[in-house]
Design an enzyme around this catalytic site. Structure first.
Site, PDB file in Angstrom:
ATOM      1  N   ASP A  65     -14.728 -28.475 -10.322  1.00 46.35           N
ATOM      2  CA  ASP A  65     -14.327 -28.973 -11.400  1.00 46.35           C
ATOM      3  C   ASP A  65     -14.508 -30.300 -11.736  1.00 46.35           C
ATOM      4  OD1 ASP A  65     -13.006 -28.709  -9.252  1.00 46.35           O
ATOM      5  OD2 ASP A  65     -10.823 -28.221 -10.200  1.00 46.35           O
ATOM      6  N   HIS A  66     -14.427 -30.852 -10.794  1.00 47.77           N
ATOM      7  CA  HIS A  66     -14.247 -32.497 -10.913  1.00 47.77           C
ATOM      8  C   HIS A  66     -15.477 -33.379 -11.555  1.00 47.77           C
ATOM      9  CE1 HIS A  66     -10.085 -32.897 -10.264  1.00 47.77           C
ATOM     10  NE2 HIS A  66     -10.624 -31.513  -9.256  1.00 47.77           N
ATOM     11  N   HIS A 140      -6.558 -33.236   1.125  1.00 47.54           N
ATOM     12  CA  HIS A 140      -7.383 -32.041   0.347  1.00 47.54           C
ATOM     13  C   HIS A 140      -8.441 -31.853   0.836  1.00 47.54           C
ATOM     14  CE1 HIS A 140      -7.906 -29.866  -3.275  1.00 47.54           C
ATOM     15  NE2 HIS A 140      -9.209 -30.681  -3.640  1.00 47.54           N
ATOM     16  N   ASP A 210      -7.401 -34.216  -6.028  1.00 49.86           N
ATOM     17  CA  ASP A 210      -6.740 -33.582  -5.792  1.00 49.86           C
ATOM     18  C   ASP A 210      -5.750 -32.994  -3.971  1.00 49.86           C
ATOM     19  OD1 ASP A 210      -7.778 -31.754  -7.962  1.00 49.86           O
ATOM     20  OD2 ASP A 210      -8.785 -30.391  -6.700  1.00 49.86           O
TER      21      ASP A 210
END
Ligand code: ZN
Ligand code: ZN
Length: 306
Positions: A65-66, A140, A210
């Site tokens: 997602d990054h 994370h 994150d």
């Protein structure tokens, strides 16, 4: 000044009305992108700041997602006829991942440089005379870094100081404009600090996602004019879930902003299970009143103090 825009505010997967968490900064005419998940180029198109001027892409970590939006973005930048090099920054392993993703974005008209941060410590690099990019390891699971952009502000021109240092009038203006450079005049060396007062307060923009809250994060974000920080959940009852997935709640992000003495906090990287993050704004504001629940393409210009 630094302009900052939240390109997207979602975590894990893009939603029809919420793109994945990403930030675009514009400084001195150059664009710096932080993270690039699936669909980031679509929201950048809606934002309208352009693609060709993206000089750097900084990755926090390599969860899809990054980063999965990178090949498409590179092709779009290529279509804008960029030829100057583009630099990517990220955790160790970046060069391998970028090379692999570029299998589906071959023949780009610009070279790509990869800078991998040293693991488990703060890294800093000068992007320009007055602009520094720093990366700070967070917690994370996989290697992940928070980022800060620091824009220095030079001192005010001080004619008394220039006179006292016997700086010839002819080079006052050149010294005033030049950053940290010497000027040799009549075989004598002069520097800009001979005509300028003490450096003034600059600007600081921090992007952090994150991570779980780590104790030294507030120190890294100390005095940030704007802290963009993840908050996977607004509802404090989801704290355990946030913690087990190595994320934060709104309250935890607000505590970091408070401890850092940030000018403003923008929350981002919301769980797709939270359709209306704004409903939880109070959870953050109770701890840090200048907390704002982020929205896609929200933007702000950070200006030097008068
Ligand atoms: Zn994420
Ligand atoms: Zn992640």
């Amino acid at each position: 000044m630094i302009e900052a825009a939240l390109a997207g505010t979602g975590g894990m997967m893009p939603l029809p009305n919420r793109f994945l968490s990403s930030m675009l900064a514009r400084v001195n005419g150059s664009l710096i992108l932080f993270d690039c998940g699936e669909g980031t180029q679509v929201t950048l198109k809606l934002l309208g700041w352009g693609f060709k001027e993206i000089d750097a892409v900084c990755f926090t970590h390599f969860h899809a997602d990054h980063i999965s939006g990178l090949p498409g973005l590179l092709l779009t930048i290529g279509n804008a006829n960029r030829e100057q090099p583009l630099t990517m920054y990220g955790p160790p392993g970046l060069a391998h991942i970028v090379k692999s993703l570029c299998c589906i974005a071959p023949d780009l008209p610009f070279p790509i440089d990869c800078v991998e941060w040293a693991a488990r410590r703060e890294n800093s690099i000068g992007l320009a005379d007055d602009l520094t990019l720093s990366a700070f390891p967070v917690d994370h699971g996989p290697p992940c870094f928070a980022y800060s952009l620091n824009l220095k502000r030079r001192g005010k021109f001080d004619p008394e100081r220039a006179k006292a240092a016997n700086v010839p009038l002819k080079i006052w203006s050149a010294l005033q404009k030049q950053n940290d450079a010497d000027i040799v005049y009549n075989n004598e060396r002069f520097t800009s600090d001979m005509v300028l007062g003490p450096a003034r307060k600059g600007l600081k923009l921090v992007f952090c996602t994150d991570t779980r809250p780590v104790s030294s994060l507030a120190g890294f974000a100390d005095g940030a004019d704007l802290l963009v920080c993840e908050g996977l959940y607004g509802d404090e009852e989801k704290w355990e879930k946030a913690a087990s997935h190595m994320h934060m709640t709104f309250r935890e992000a607000a505590e970091i902003a408070r401890e850092a003495g940030a000018g403003e906090l923008w929350l981002t990287h919301f769980s797709p299970a939270m359709p209306n993050p704004q409903d939880y704004a109070e959870a953050a504001r109770a701890v840090f009143p200048r907390a704002v629940v982020g929205r896609d393409r929200m933007h702000k210009t950070l200006k030097f103090e008068e």
